[in-house]
Write an enzyme that holds these catalytic residues in place. Structure first.
Site, PDB file in Angstrom:
ATOM      1  N   GLU A 213       0.800  -1.235   0.000  1.00  0.00           N
ATOM      2  CA  GLU A 213       0.000   0.000   0.000  1.00  0.00           C
ATOM      3  C   GLU A 213       0.832   1.285   0.000  1.00  0.00           C
ATOM      4  O   GLU A 213       0.661   2.160   0.850  1.00  0.00           O
ATOM      5  CB  GLU A 213      -0.987  -0.001   1.174  1.00  0.00           C
ATOM      6  CG  GLU A 213      -1.932  -1.188   1.102  1.00  0.00           C
ATOM      7  CD  GLU A 213      -3.078  -1.160   2.103  1.00  0.00           C
ATOM      8  OE1 GLU A 213      -2.919  -0.548   3.168  1.00  0.00           O
ATOM      9  OE2 GLU A 213      -4.126  -1.746   1.809  1.00  0.00           O
ATOM     10  N   GLU A 348      -6.499  -7.660  -1.652  1.00  0.00           N
ATOM     11  CA  GLU A 348      -7.029  -7.549  -0.288  1.00  0.00           C
ATOM     12  C   GLU A 348      -8.424  -7.005  -0.412  1.00  0.00           C
ATOM     13  O   GLU A 348      -8.645  -6.056  -1.169  1.00  0.00           O
ATOM     14  CB  GLU A 348      -6.248  -6.519   0.543  1.00  0.00           C
ATOM     15  CG  GLU A 348      -4.886  -6.905   1.011  1.00  0.00           C
ATOM     16  CD  GLU A 348      -4.327  -5.859   1.992  1.00  0.00           C
ATOM     17  OE1 GLU A 348      -5.102  -5.111   2.620  1.00  0.00           O
ATOM     18  OE2 GLU A 348      -3.102  -5.794   2.109  1.00  0.00           O
TER      19      GLU A 348
HETATM   20  C1  LIG Z   1       0.380   4.620   5.230  1.00  0.00           C
HETATM   21  O1  LIG Z   1       0.919   4.435   6.531  1.00  0.00           O
HETATM   22  C2  LIG Z   1       0.572   5.410   7.466  1.00  0.00           C
HETATM   23  C3  LIG Z   1       1.239   5.061   8.754  1.00  0.00           C
HETATM   24  O2  LIG Z   1       2.611   5.052   8.602  1.00  0.00           O
HETATM   25  C4  LIG Z   1      -0.927   5.554   7.613  1.00  0.00           C
HETATM   26  O3  LIG Z   1      -1.201   6.642   8.449  1.00  0.00           O
HETATM   27  C5  LIG Z   1      -1.556   5.729   6.238  1.00  0.00           C
HETATM   28  O4  LIG Z   1      -2.958   5.760   6.342  1.00  0.00           O
HETATM   29  C6  LIG Z   1      -1.117   4.610   5.357  1.00  0.00           C
HETATM   30  N1  LIG Z   1      -1.744   4.678   4.067  1.00  0.00           N
HETATM   31  C7  LIG Z   1      -2.276   3.679   3.398  1.00  0.00           C
HETATM   32  C8  LIG Z   1      -2.680   2.456   4.037  1.00  0.00           C
HETATM   33  O5  LIG Z   1      -2.407   3.757   2.233  1.00  0.00           O
END
Ligand SMILES: *[C@@H]1O[C@H](CO)[C@@H](O)[C@H](O)[C@H]1NC(C)=O
Ligand SMILES: *[C@@H]1O[C@H](CO)[C@@H](O)[C@H](O)[C@H]1NC(C)=O
Ligand SMILES: *[C@@H]1O[C@H](CO)[C@@H](O)[C@H](O)[C@H]1NC(C)=O
Ligand SMILES: *[C@@H]1O[C@H](CO)[C@@H](O)[C@H](O)[C@H]1NC(C)=O
Ligand SMILES: *[C@@H]1O[C@H](CO)[C@@H](O)[C@H](O)[C@H]1NC(C)=O
Ligand SMILES: *[C@@H]1O[C@H](CO)[C@@H](O)[C@H](O)[C@H]1NC(C)=O
Ligand SMILES: *[C@@H]1O[C@H](CO)[C@@H](O)[C@H](O)[C@H]1NC(C)=O
Length: 436
Positions: A213, A348
Site C-alpha cells: 500500500e 485484499e
Molecule cells: C500509510 O501508513 C501510514 C502510517 O505510517 C498511515 O497513516 C496511512 O494511512 C497509510 N496509508 C495507506 C494504508 O495507504
C-alpha cells in the site's frame, strides 16, 4: 544487557547466508518473458500461466505466518489453506524493529529480520529471524501453496517506510522521501537483494511485491513531488528494474491499493462540500492505469475497503451503496487490466461485520470471476487449532493467538464460519476449473 545485545547482533550478522535453494531448476513453459523454470508462475496477456496451463486462483492473506514459532503451526496453516482451495498466500517478507524494541522482541520470541540502530540496519539470520521465513518458504514448497512476499510497508506495522526515514533521514517533514532519497533507496535495495537472492530458485514464490500500500503520505504528510511528479510510479519502475537484475524469472508486482489518476475524477457531496474522490484523482500517489506500462511489473494489484474509505457516506438513510461501489471498483480494475494487457489481482478486500461479509462477498467474488481471469484474495485468512504456547500468545501490538485462533482483526474469516468460508471454496473450484 548492552554487551549481550552487541554480542548477539554480531553473531547474527556473521551467520552465513543459507544456500537453501542452491540448485537452478530446468527451464520450462512459456510466457511473455519467455521460458521460466518448472513450477514458476508467469503471465500471458491478462492471464497467469503455470507449466503451460492457465492459472486462475483464490488466495488469501496471512501476514502472521512467519510470526509463528512452531513448524507444526506453519504446516497446519498451509495444509488447511490448501485444502480450502487457496493456491496463493500473501505474507510479509519484512519484519523490522529498532534497537529500543529488541529486548522485548527477544523476551517475547517475536520474529524480526531487521534491527535499526544506525543508518544501516542489521540482519537477523537466526532462529528468531530469517530461519522462520526460510521455513515458511520450505513448507509452502512442500505443501504446494505459493507465496507473495512483500518487502516493506507503507504503514509502520512490522516495520515500514517510517522506520527507514526515522533512521536515515530523521526529522524529514515528508513521508514520500522514502521514494526519492538515495540513501533510503540503497538500504531498501540491500534488503530486497538479500531476500530475493535467498529464495530466487524456489517455485514457492509466486511474486515479489515492492511494498504494501505505497502512498505519498504516511504518518508524515506528502511533499511537493508526490503525487504531482509521479514519484511512486518512478519508484515502482526503479525497484522492479532492480529486482529483474537479481531474478529474471519470478513475477514482480506493486502491492498498491489500485488508486486511479484520472483526468476527470468523480466527486461527491460531503457535508455540502463537493469533494474530489481520492481513489480517482491520483492524490494518494498511485496511477493504476500507468502501472501496466511499467515493463517489469508483471501484474497489478488492488485492494477494496469501502467501509474505511467512505465512512462519511455510510450512515443510515444514505443513498450511497457500499456494495455497489465495490462492484464498480472491481469492474473498473478489470477494464483497466483488459486495456493494460496484464493480469490483475484483487489482493485484499474486507468488510468488518459478519452480516456485511455475507451480503457483499458473494456478489463481489462473482463480479471478479466474471470480469477477469486473475486472482481473488480476501483479507484475511483465519486459522483455528494453532498449538504454540498452548494456543495462546500475544504476538505484537494487539495481535494475538487466542484459543488457537490466529490474530482476529474484524475482517478475518475462519473455517467454522462455514457460510463465509464456502464463498471462497466455491470460487476456488471455479478458478481450478479454469486452470487447464
Ligand atoms: C500509510 O501508513 C501510514 C502510517 O505510517 C498511515 O497513516 C496511512 O494511512 C497509510 N496509508 C495507506 C494504508 O495507504
Ligand atoms: C521461540 O521460538 C523457537 C522457534 O523459533 C522455539 O524453539 C522456542 O521454544 C521458543 N521459545 C519460547 C520461550 O517460546
Ligand atoms: C524505536 O521504537 C520505539 C518503540 O516502538 C519508538 O518509541 C521510537 O520512536 C523508535 N525510534 C527510534 C529512533 O528509536
Ligand atoms: C543502539 O545505539 C545506542 C547509541 O549508540 C547504544 O547505546 C545502544 O546500546 C545500541 N543498542 C544496541 C542493541 O545495539
Ligand atoms: C445522493 O445524494 C446526494 C446528496 O446528498 C446527491 O447529490 C446524489 O446525486 C445522490 N445520489 C444518488 C445516486 O441518488
Ligand atoms: C473474531 O471476531 C469476531 C468479532 O469481530 C467474532 O465474531 C468471531 O467469533 C471471532 N473469531 C474467533 C475465531 O475468535
Ligand atoms: C470458531 O472457533 C473459535 C475458536 O474456537 C470460537 O471462538 C468461535 O466462536 C467459533 N465460531 C463459530 C461460528 O463457531
Amino acid at each position: 544487557m548492552r554487551l549481550q545485545f552487541s554480542a548477539l547482533l554480531t553473531a547474527l550478522i556473521a551467520a552465513p547466508l543459507l544456500g537453501v535453494w542452491a540448485s537452478t531448476p530446468a527451464l520450462y513453459g512459456s510466457g511473455d518473458r519467455g521460458r521460466v523454470p518448472k513450477g514458476f508462475v508467469t503471465t500471458k496477456g491478462t492471464k497467469f500461466r503455470l507449466d503451460n496451463n492457465d492459472f486462475a486462483f483464490v488466495g488469501s492473506n496471512s501476514y502472521w505466518l512467519p510470526l509463528l514459532t512452531t513448524k507444526h503451526d506453519v504446516d497446519l496453516t498451509l495444509t488447511d489453506a490448501k485444502a480450502a482451495g487457496i493456491k496463493v498466500m500473501r505474507t510479509w517478507g519484512f519484519n523490522a524493529i529498532n534497537a529500543t524494541e529488541l529486548p522485548t522482541a527477544l523476551s517475547t520470541n517475536l520474529t524480526y529480520y531487521q534491527v535499526w540502530n544506525s543508518t544501516h540496519f542489521d540482519v537477523n539470520y537466526g532462529a528468531q529471524g530469517l530461519e522462520r521465513l526460510d521455513y515458511v518458504v520450505q513448507a509452502a514448497e512442500r505443501i504446494g501453496v505459493k507465496l507473495i512476499l512483500a518487502f516493506t510497508n507503507n504503514w509502520s506495522g512490522y516495520g515500514g517506510a517510517e522506520l527507514y526515514i526515522e533512521w536515515i533521514k530523521p526529522g524529514s517533514p515528508n513521508h514520500d522521501i522514502f521514494y526519492s532519497d538515495p540513501a533510503i533507496i540503497a538500504e531498501y535495495q540491500r534488503y530486497v537483494k538479500l531476500i530475493v537472492n535467498r529464495y530466487k530458485n524456489s517455485p514457492a514464490i509466486f511474486a515479489w511485491e515492492l511494498m504494501n500500500e505505497a502512498r505519498c503520505l504516511g504518518d508524515l504528510p506528502s511533499g511537493p513531488n508526490c503525487p504531482k511528479k509521479g514519484l511512486i510510479s518512478k519508484w515502482y519502475k526503479q525497484q522492479s528494474d532492480y529486482i529483474r537484475t537479481l531474478d529474471q524469472y519470478h513475477m514482480i508486482t506493486t502491492g498498491g491499493e489500485g488508486h486511479f489518476f484520472w483526468d476527470n475524477p468523480p466527486s461527491f457531496w460531503n457535508d455540502g462540500v463537493l469533494t474530489v474522490d481520492y481513489n480517482y484523482d491520483g492524490e494518494a500517489g498511485e496511477d493504476f492505469d500507468g502501472d501496466f506500462k511499467i515493463p517489469n511489473i508483471d501484474f497489478t494489484t488492488y485492494h477494496l475497503y469501502v467501509d474505511s474509505w467512505y465512512p462519511e457516506l455510510i450512515y443510515s438513510g444514505s443513498n450511497f451503496s457500499a456494495y455497489d461501489w465495490g462492484l464498480q471498483w472491481i469492474q473498473q480494475h478489470a477494464d483497466a487490466a483488459k486495456k493494460g494487457g496484464k493480469p490483475v489481482v484483487l489482493e485484499e478486500f474486507g468488510v468488518p461485520t459478519y452480516q456485511e461479509k455475507l451480503q457483499f462477498y458473494p456478489g463481489w467474488v462473482q463480479k471478479a470471476l466474471d470480469t477477469y481471469h486473475g486472482g481473488i484474495m480476501p483479507w484475511q485468512y483465519g486459522q483455528l487449532g494453532l498449538t504454540e504456547s498452548g494456543g495462546n500468545r500475544p504476538i505484537k501490538y494487539a495481535d494475538a493467538i487466542i484459543d488457537g485462533a490466529s490474530p482476529n482483526d474484524t475482517n478475518t474469516f475462519y473455517k467454522n464460519q462455514t457460510d463465509i468460508w464456502s464463498i471462497f471454496t466455491r470460487a476456488a473450484a471455479v478458478q481450478n476449473s479454469r486452470s487447464t
